[in-house]
Design an enzyme around this catalytic site. Structure first.
Site, PDB file in Angstrom:
ATOM      1  N   THR A  99      -3.187  -5.208  -6.116  1.00  0.00           N
ATOM      2  CA  THR A  99      -3.393  -4.003  -6.922  1.00  0.00           C
ATOM      3  C   THR A  99      -3.072  -2.811  -6.040  1.00  0.00           C
ATOM      4  O   THR A  99      -3.846  -2.455  -5.152  1.00  0.00           O
ATOM      5  CB  THR A  99      -4.835  -3.928  -7.438  1.00  0.00           C
ATOM      6  OG1 THR A  99      -5.101  -5.073  -8.253  1.00  0.00           O
ATOM      7  CG2 THR A  99      -5.048  -2.672  -8.275  1.00  0.00           C
ATOM      8  N   LYS A 174      -2.239  -2.708 -14.903  1.00  0.00           N
ATOM      9  CA  LYS A 174      -3.371  -3.193 -14.089  1.00  0.00           C
ATOM     10  C   LYS A 174      -4.363  -2.070 -13.820  1.00  0.00           C
ATOM     11  O   LYS A 174      -5.585  -2.254 -13.959  1.00  0.00           O
ATOM     12  CB  LYS A 174      -2.843  -3.773 -12.774  1.00  0.00           C
ATOM     13  CG  LYS A 174      -3.912  -4.061 -11.726  1.00  0.00           C
ATOM     14  CD  LYS A 174      -4.941  -5.073 -12.193  1.00  0.00           C
ATOM     15  CE  LYS A 174      -5.933  -5.370 -11.072  1.00  0.00           C
ATOM     16  NZ  LYS A 174      -7.028  -6.239 -11.528  1.00  0.00           N
ATOM     17  N   LYS A 242     -11.307   2.571  -4.852  1.00  0.00           N
ATOM     18  CA  LYS A 242      -9.901   2.536  -4.427  1.00  0.00           C
ATOM     19  C   LYS A 242      -8.968   2.487  -5.626  1.00  0.00           C
ATOM     20  O   LYS A 242      -7.974   3.223  -5.695  1.00  0.00           O
ATOM     21  CB  LYS A 242      -9.678   1.327  -3.517  1.00  0.00           C
ATOM     22  CG  LYS A 242      -8.275   1.204  -2.929  1.00  0.00           C
ATOM     23  CD  LYS A 242      -7.327   0.348  -3.758  1.00  0.00           C
ATOM     24  CE  LYS A 242      -7.678  -1.127  -3.704  1.00  0.00           C
ATOM     25  NZ  LYS A 242      -6.647  -1.972  -4.391  1.00  0.00           N
TER      26      LYS A 242
END
Length: 297
Positions: A99, A174, A242
């Protein structure tokens, strides 16, 4: 009899290790590399070769797969003279399943094109348990022919596999999904703290919300976590922070306002600042209980 491609696997963290085990158990020959080399031992015991660098892992293999923590880790393993792309054979396939931001992915795509290496962006949805069971959701974008050649690998690791475009579409999707999952945790935490203040039974409240119109797959998946108040991390608040940062930076680049995402991002800061950064992100409810002065017996 079809000969299976030889695979270099780079990144053996919480998700990468069980995913690589799935391929090893399916008969694929692996060359593995991880920043902490001791993580390679389990796969070496299954016959994998150990490589000292990403570039060494990529050399001589048909497919290179990376599953790393963040943009800087992908830059380190993919780019540069010792990276996977510079050392992969022309015509090899590089699949990144991390990711990361669209911005770093675009840089990787440019390097791959210059080297004559095909490139798939294939981040995953799911937990460590799903990774071990081969039940991940896999979102993939890049060249259509590369996706078709990689699909047998994806079917070993995932239960739901989606091809969604030729460029960075998988990166955006995502991050979009992770935004929604993180906001769901925030919403659930507020609802539970409010219900506690009103005297509701904790377990009943969790069960009834999960079965209501407000329930969702992620809430149902987290029902036992919440009822047992077991906030050992499947995905930490720090990791969610994050991913929110990646989404907010990408949105800013495209002038897309994400006001709710920006607000919830501050809640991850509050969790990290109060020592909850390594707890599961659904532990947000504990922070709200503290703020509300709710004392549990």
């Amino acid at each position: 009899m079809t000969t299976l491609p030889n695979i270099a696997w780079i990144g053996l963290g919480k998700m990468g290790l069980p995913m690589a085990h799935r391929l090893a158990d399916a008969g694929y020959k692996l060359t593995v590399h991880n920043r902490s080399m001791d993580k390679c031992a389990e796969l070496v015991a299954k016959g994998a070769k150990e490589a000292a660098s990403a570039g060494a892992a990529a050399t001589g293999n048909d497919i290179v797969i990376s599953m790393v923590a963040d943009d800087s880790a992908l830059e380190a393993v993919a780019l540069g003279n010792n990276g996977a792309i510079a050392n992969a054979a022309k015509g090899a396939l590089f699949i990144d399943m991390s990711t990361v931001s669209p911005a770093i992915s675009i840089r990787v795509a440019a390097a791959a094109a210059q080297a004559g290496v095909q490139y798939l962006r294939s981040p995953v949805n799911g937990s460590v348990i799903q990774a071990a069971a081969g039940g991940l959701g896999i979102l993939s974008s890049g060249p259509d022919d590369a996706f078709r050649s990689a699909k047998p690998l994806f079917e070993v690791m995932g239960g739901k596999i989606f091809y969604i475009g030729a460029d960075e579409q998988a990166r955006y999707l995502k991050l979009s999904i992770n935004i929604m999952i993180g906001i769901t945790a925030s919403m659930m935490g507020e609802a539970l703290a409010f219900g506690e203040a009103g005297g509701l039974d904790w377990a009943d409240m969790v069960d009834i919300i999960a079965s209501s119109a407000a329930g969702s797959p992620v809430i149902n998946y987290k029902t036992d976590t919440l009822k047992d108040r077991d906030f050992r991390p499947a995905f930490t608040a720090r990791q969610m922070a994050k991913d929110f940062d990646l989404a907010l930076t990408s949105a800013a680049d495209a002038n897309v306002p994400l006001p709710v995402t920006a607000l919830v991002r501050q809640q991850w800061n509050a969790m990290i600042g109060t020592g909850r950064g390594e707890a599961d992100f659904f532990a947000y409810v504990e922070l709200l209980e503290d703020l509300a002065g709710i004392k549990r017996s």
